[in-house]
Design an enzyme around this catalytic site. Structure first.
Site, short mmCIF file in Angstrom:
data_model
loop_
_atom_site.label_atom_id
_atom_site.label_comp_id
_atom_site.label_asym_id
_atom_site.label_seq_id
_atom_site.Cartn_x
_atom_site.Cartn_y
_atom_site.Cartn_z
N ASP A 54 30.46 44.50 39.15
CA ASP A 54 30.26 43.06 39.24
C ASP A 54 29.63 42.77 40.61
OD1 ASP A 54 30.62 40.27 38.87
OD2 ASP A 54 32.60 40.38 39.83
N ASP A 74 29.32 39.03 42.53
CA ASP A 74 30.04 38.04 43.34
C ASP A 74 31.54 38.33 43.36
OD1 ASP A 74 28.05 35.66 43.98
OD2 ASP A 74 27.61 36.34 41.95
N ASP A 133 36.15 41.07 39.92
CA ASP A 133 37.20 40.24 40.54
C ASP A 133 37.70 39.08 39.70
OD1 ASP A 133 34.59 38.94 40.89
OD2 ASP A 133 35.73 37.45 41.99
#
Ligand SMILES: [Mg+2]
Length: 250
Positions: free
Chosen positions: A24, A26, A197
Site C-alpha cells: 500500500d 499512503d 494500514d
C-alpha cells in the site's frame, strides 16, 4: 490469538527468493498528511523500491487507493507494476481499467456536497473522495450522502477510509487485485506478502494470510494480519533491511 486487535509481532525478514511483495502507499510507505496532496515522499523511497524489486525478480507491486497518475508522480523513480484506484486501474499489467458510467456527474455531486459542507473534495481518476478530517462531526452525514450517491450511480460503491469516504468503481478491490496478480509472472508461485494500514487493506491482508503468505498491518487497529509495524518509518526500515541497506536516513 488472545489479543483483540490481533498481530503484535514484527514481521520476519523478507525472503527475496520466495516472496511476492505488495505494498500500500499512503500510511504504509509514506505518512498520512492533513491533505492527500500534502504527503512527504522520502527521497530514497523509489530507489529502495527499485533495488528491492530487483532482488525479488520483479515481484513487487504497489497496490493503492490513489489514482494511478498520482502514484506515478509520487514514485516517479520506480518503474515496476502499480495498481491504483483500489484495483480499478494499473500500470505494467495490461489490464483494462474499470471505468463505470456517470463518473463526471458523480464527481460533480460530491464536489457540490463538499463545497456546501466545508469538506475537502478529492477528485480521482476513477472516482472521488470526501475528506472530513477538518469536520469529523460530519462523518455520519457524509457516509449517508455517499451511500445515497452509490444508489444513483450503480457503477460505483462506497469505500470507507481514514477520515474519508470514497466512491470507487464497483467490484474494484485490493484483494481482487492480489488474486489477479498472483496468477501471473513474476508473482505466481511466490509467497504473497501484503503491507497496508487502512480498512481498505484488510481484505488484502486476509487474502495474503489465506494464500500461504502473510500480512503486515501498519499502525494501530484490528487486523487480519499476523504481523504489525508501528508506522511507515518501520516499514521503510524493514524494506531497506531486505536489500542489505543502511538504516533509513530520510
Ligand atoms: Mg493506506
Amino acid at each position: 490469538m488472545s489479543d483483540p486487535f490481533g498481530a503484535e509481532e514484527a514481521p520476519p525478514a523478507l525472503d527475496t527468493a520466495q516472496d511476492a511483495l505488495f505494498l500500500d502507499f499512503d500510511g504504509c510507505l509514506v505518512e498520512i498528511a492533513p491533505r492527500p496532496d500534502a504527503i512527504i515522499v522520502p527521497e530514497r523511497l523509489s530507489a529502495v523500491l527499485c533495488a528491492l524489486a530487483e532482488r525479488l525478480d520483479g515481484a513487487l507491486a504497489i497496490v493503492s487507493g490513489r489514482s494511478l497518475p498520482e502514484l506515478e508522480t509520487y514514485l516517479s523513480g520506480f518503474d515496476g507494476p502499480m495498481v491504483g484506484s483500489h484495483g480499478a486501474e494499473s500500470r505494467g499489467l495490461e489490464e483494462p481499467p474499470l471505468r463505470p458510467e456517470g463518473l463526471a456527474a458523480l464527481q460533480a455531486e460530491l464536489a457540490g456536497f463538499a463545497a456546501d459542507k466545508g469538506l475537502l473534495y478529492e477528485p480521482k481518476s476513477l472516482g472521488a473522495g470526501l475528506h472530513y478530517r477538518a469536520r469529523p462531526e460530519l462523518q455520519a452525514e457524509t457516509e449517508a450522502f455517499a451511500t445515497r450517491a452509490a444508489r444513483r450511480f450503480p457503477g460505483f460503491e462506497v469505500q470507507l477510509a481514514k477520515m474519508a469516504v470514497e466512491l470507487r468503481p464497483r467490484g474494484a478491490s485490493k484483494d481482487g487485485a492480489l488474486a489477479r496478480l498472483t496468477r501471473r509472472a513474476p508473482f505466481a508461485g511466490r509467497r504473497p506478502v501484503y503491507a497496508g494500514d487502512d480498512v481498505t487493506d484488510e481484505p488484502a491482508l486476509a487474502w495474503a494470510e489465506a494464500h500461504g503468505g502473510y500480512g503486515v498491518k501498519v499502525g494501530a487497529g484490528a487486523t487480519a494480519a499476523r504481523f504489525r509495524l508501528a508506522d511507515p518509518a518501520e516499514i521503510r526500515a524493514w524494506l531497506t533491511t531486505a536489500i542489505g541497506g543502511d538504516a533509513w536516513d530520510g
